[in-house]
Design a protein around this motif. Structure first.
Motif, PDB file in Angstrom:
ATOM      1  N   HIS A 102       1.749   5.345  -2.357  1.00  0.00           N
ATOM      2  CA  HIS A 102       1.650   6.077  -3.238  1.00  0.00           C
ATOM      3  C   HIS A 102       2.724   6.887  -3.906  1.00  0.00           C
ATOM      4  N   HIS A 115      -4.514  -0.824   6.408  1.00  0.00           N
ATOM      5  CA  HIS A 115      -4.315   0.191   7.579  1.00  0.00           C
ATOM      6  C   HIS A 115      -5.024  -0.840   8.914  1.00  0.00           C
ATOM      7  N   ASP A 133       2.441   3.021   2.929  1.00  0.00           N
ATOM      8  CA  ASP A 133       1.700   4.087   2.588  1.00  0.00           C
ATOM      9  C   ASP A 133       2.423   5.497   2.356  1.00  0.00           C
ATOM     10  N   HIS A 173       0.857  -1.110   0.132  1.00  0.00           N
ATOM     11  CA  HIS A 173      -0.038  -0.171  -0.184  1.00  0.00           C
ATOM     12  C   HIS A 173       0.870   1.141   0.091  1.00  0.00           C
TER      13      HIS A 173
HETATM   14 ZN   LIG Z   1      -2.695   5.315   1.400  1.00  0.00          ZN
END
Ligand SMILES: [Zn+2]
Length: 573
Positions: free
Chosen positions: A75, A383, A449, A73
């Motif tokens: 970006h 998460h 993340d 996960h």
């Molecule tokens: Zn995220």
């Protein structure tokens, strides 16, 4: 030397030294050989290929070769883009952020907007930042900064003015405008529709800039030993740059795109998502896929927007709006949308942080399982911060992969100042139940993340194992019964993510597996757990080709130079 009949081509690489092929029944071995991008031999058989190999690498004492890390996960595009704006990430005071914004603005008089990320929301009380602080540095041009949660925006007065946000602007349906005591907008916008009031005004970035951001992201990943990443938030305009990066060789990591479903228009998005998936299959080459749909189920606890079964502890009037957070989707709508995209053959990836958010995500997966024909769906809830104990066993029962960002499982200021006061001690102790889920039959995968937090998997692995801050607090670990063993943590950062990626062949380093490898300066299993993050990555290979190699003097050669990576060329199928 005459090639042997059964080995018509020499190995491209033979590594001699300790090789971790997997956990538990997959023992360590003494050597690994690579040919045509794949592992072809282990142990004595690999050692026998060393004499004729194109390259033979002898690991130092204590060093380790293992499956490359993967990130379930992240970006990458946002992470790469942070490189271009004011460098506010990691600054430790409001004054420092404002000074950096002023410096960058002065250096870039041609930029109409000053756009940056990602500041630490714990730098101001309750995460509420004032536009006037930024006005001191930049009064005449709009400034918009994302907090590192990417759910919060801090703007100056000119940005508020251009977005038309005034005292009379009502809070939008999803999100709110933080106000001063006199009712005027303070400069902090929370969650989707509030942030969009400003974000929609930003000038679009060119494809060239986005491709460059992906190249920069790839360099960061290669240095950290990563070869596969789940991009967990893809908007339509991001797909072209990904394809362009893959086509031109600027992409140096494998990546699966998760297109974001919007609660207001997901029905219209279905054909577009299917078309985008087909386009990526046809044009994306070996590195790109788009098999996943992302749902933002709720917000974040520190912003008071994660969906809670019971009201937040710091809510003074329990009946007040948002006293139990702000679900982005009503649970029934989430279940309906997840079921629809599941029927379209998409993998589900749901952001769920509060205990009500996690429950709604599990309910949605359950609805899809009940409604649609059985298939290898591998749904992901990401998460997984606060889980009601009654929901723990549902992960294993439903085949849900629990994707954790392990670096978050520590008592840092985000916890002590913004989280624990909002949810109270009892619920705080239920956070990030990694061991409980793993030992209850759920598959775990790790992610970062990034750029929300560091992309370095070794920092996350150390935290998963110790549940302590880097400074060591608390001495016995925070909720230590949820700590993982080093082997479990390594698995979550390698095989667990490979499983999430439907890449079963990358779950173990055995003959036939793609040679996605990382070479570490020390074996995490033999290192003081509090020092795991100091282990250095000495080399990274994607399908047998180096994407990073640290030199003896600590310098690295260019990860993405055409001769080092050249990822536009064919990879083994
Ligand atoms: Zn995220």
């Amino acid at each position: 030397m005459t090639p042997q009949p059964e080995n018509p081509h020499p190995a491209s690489l033979v590594v001699l030294g300790t090789v971790r092929t997997g956990s538990r029944e997959y023992a360590d071995t003494t050597a690994l050989a690579v040919r045509d991008g794949r592992v072809v031999a282990l142990g004595a058989e690999a050692e026998a290929l060393a004499a004729t190999a194109d390259e033979t690498l002898r690991l130092g004492p204590g060093e380790l070769l293992l499956s490359a890390f993967a990130d379930g996960h992240a970006h990458p595009l946002f992470g790469g883009l942070e490189h271009f704006g004011p460098a506010v990430k990691g600054l430790d005071s409001v004054e420092a952020v404002v000074a950096e914004v002023g410096r960058w603005a002065a250096e870039h008089p041609e930029e109409e907007w000053i756009v940056g990320a990602s500041y630490d929301p714990a730098l101001a009380p309750d995460g509420e930042f004032d536009a006037r602080w930024l006005d001191e540095a930049v009064p005449d041009r709009p400034v918009a900064l994302r907090a590192y949660d990417y759910h919060t925006l801090w703007c100056n007065t000119e940005a508020l003015r251009r977005a038309g946000i005034t005292e009379a602007t009502p809070d939008p349906r999803l999100g709110w405008i933080v106000r001063r005591l006199d009712g005027s907008p303070m400069g902090t916008l929370r969650e989707w529709h509030a942030c969009d009031l400003v974000l929609d005004r930003l000038p679009a970035r060119g494809t060239g800039e986005l491709v460059e951001a992906l190249r920069i992201a790839g360099e960061s990943y290669a240095r950290a030993g990563l070869t596969w990443v789940q991009d967990a938030w893809v908007e339509p305009e991001m797909i072209g740059p990904y394809l362009e990066a893959a086509r031109t060789g600027a992409l140096a990591f494998r990546v699966n795109l998760a297109q974001r479903a919007d609660p207001d228009r997901w029905r219209d998005q279905r054909p577009a998502f299917r078309a985008a998936r087909r386009r990526v299959e046809e044009e994306g080459g070996e590195l790109l896929s788009a098999r996943t749909v992302k749902f933002f189920g709720d917000g974040v606890i520190e912003g008071g927007t994660a969906a809670m079964l019971d009201p937040y502890a710091d809510v003074t009037e329990p009946g007040a709006p948002h006293s139990c957070g702000m679900p982005v989707w009503e649970p029934e709508a989430l279940a309906e949308a997840v079921t629809a995209f599941d029927a379209d053959g998409f993998q589900t990836h749901i952001h769920a942080i509060g205990d009500a958010g996690v429950r709604a995500a599990l309910d949605a997966v359950e609805a899809a399982v009940r409604t649609n024909p059985s298939w290898d769906r591998r749904p992901v809830i990401t998460h997984v911060q606060l889980v009601d104990p009654a929901d723990l066993e549902r992960f294993g029962q439903l085949g849900v992969i629990a994707n954790f960002e392990p670096l978050w499982a520590q008592l840092d200021p985000l916890q002590t100042e913004l989280t624990v006061p909002r949810i109270g001690e009892r619920r705080a102790a239920l956070q990030y139940p990694m061991a409980g889920l793993a030992r209850g039959g759920a598959r775990l995968s790790f992610g970062s993340d990034w750029p929300v937090s560091s992309h370095d998997p070794l920092e996350g692995i150390q935290t998963a194992v110790t549940r302590r801050t880097f400074g060591g607090a608390p001495a016995g670990g925070w909720t230590p019964h949820q700590a993982l063993t080093v082997d479990e943590a390594l698995d979550a950062a390698t095989a667990g993510v490979a499983y999430q990626a439907f890449a079963d062949e990358r779950e173990r380093l055995v003959p036939g597996a793609p040679a996605d490898l990382v070479w570490l300066s020390d074996d995490p299993r033999a290192t003081d757990p509090m020092a795991i993050r100091h282990i250095r990555v000495r080399g990274t290979w994607l399908a047998g080709r180096p994407t990073f190699r640290a030199e003896e003097n600590g310098d690295a050669y260019a990860a993405n130079s055409p001769d080092a990576a050249g990822m536009a060329g064919g990879l083994p199928g």
